[in-house]
Scaffold this motif. Sequence first.
Motif, PDB file in Angstrom:
ATOM      1  N   GLY A  78       0.790  -1.238   0.000  1.00  0.00           N
ATOM      2  CA  GLY A  78       0.000   0.000   0.000  1.00  0.00           C
ATOM      3  C   GLY A  78       0.810   1.269   0.000  1.00  0.00           C
ATOM      4  N   LYS A  79       2.118   1.177  -0.310  1.00  0.00           N
ATOM      5  CA  LYS A  79       2.948   2.376  -0.417  1.00  0.00           C
ATOM      6  C   LYS A  79       2.792   2.990  -1.799  1.00  0.00           C
ATOM      7  CE  LYS A  79       7.153   2.356   2.278  1.00  0.00           C
ATOM      8  NZ  LYS A  79       8.592   2.087   2.206  1.00  0.00           N
ATOM      9  N   LYS A  80       3.195   4.242  -1.917  1.00  0.00           N
ATOM     10  CA  LYS A  80       3.179   4.905  -3.219  1.00  0.00           C
ATOM     11  C   LYS A  80       4.154   4.176  -4.146  1.00  0.00           C
ATOM     12  CE  LYS A  80       3.877   9.356  -5.408  1.00  0.00           C
ATOM     13  NZ  LYS A  80       4.409  10.682  -5.324  1.00  0.00           N
ATOM     14  N   TYR A  81       3.724   3.935  -5.368  1.00  0.00           N
ATOM     15  CA  TYR A  81       4.588   3.252  -6.324  1.00  0.00           C
ATOM     16  C   TYR A  81       4.472   3.897  -7.698  1.00  0.00           C
ATOM     17  CZ  TYR A  81       0.285   0.949  -7.803  1.00  0.00           C
ATOM     18  OH  TYR A  81      -0.983   0.700  -8.259  1.00  0.00           O
ATOM     19  N   GLY A  82       5.384   3.527  -8.584  1.00  0.00           N
ATOM     20  CA  GLY A  82       5.344   4.043  -9.957  1.00  0.00           C
ATOM     21  C   GLY A  82       6.650   4.647 -10.398  1.00  0.00           C
ATOM     22  N   GLY A  83       7.701   3.862 -10.472  1.00  0.00           N
ATOM     23  CA  GLY A  83       8.985   4.395 -10.901  1.00  0.00           C
ATOM     24  C   GLY A  83       9.914   3.324 -11.409  1.00  0.00           C
TER      25      GLY A  83
END
Length: 197
Positions: A78-83
């Motif tokens: 549930g952490k921010k992701y996208g890289g």
Amino acid sequence: MNSEPHNLLFKNVNRKIRNLIININMDIISISSYMEDNDEYVSELHYYILALEDRNFFRHCGVDFKAILREFKNMLIGKKYGGASTIDMQLVRTITNYRERTISRKIYEMTLAILLNFKFSKKQILNCYMRNAFLGSHIIGFEAAIEKRFKDKPVLNELEMASLAAMLLKPMPLNPTKEWFFANESRARYAQKVRVL
């Protein structure tokens, strides 16, 4: 026993595989037309781009599997992701203009990125990316960005080079605001902190 459905299935699979191979070849030819033979040196600007976009660029084969696993783990907890996109993958997306957000499209993009690494050097890929990156309204490539931002300046300082690299995340709008310049400078200063040789 009727083998007609089995034969039909085999023909469909065969046709899909053939079409996929044709598409891959066409996309590689399309991307190749943007490449140049020059294998020029890596400048300070290159290093700022790598610091912000793909720190492992020279150590992976077009796909950074560690970054993919890290982002997948972040997604699960549930952490921010996208890289996890590499410069190679971003170049594929830029030139082919594939924008679908599907797993099959991402796998296709990764396949093309890996194949590019067999055909071209890392410096050729990086320089092609720099010539074709979208950096703002009517700004394609870093030469255009330098002209737009620093018209008459013959030599750029470190912060100015870092600010150009920062335009990859937040491209320059047609009428940039104070907020845009502030965000750009903040990211540029971050690039200076994380930049490595």
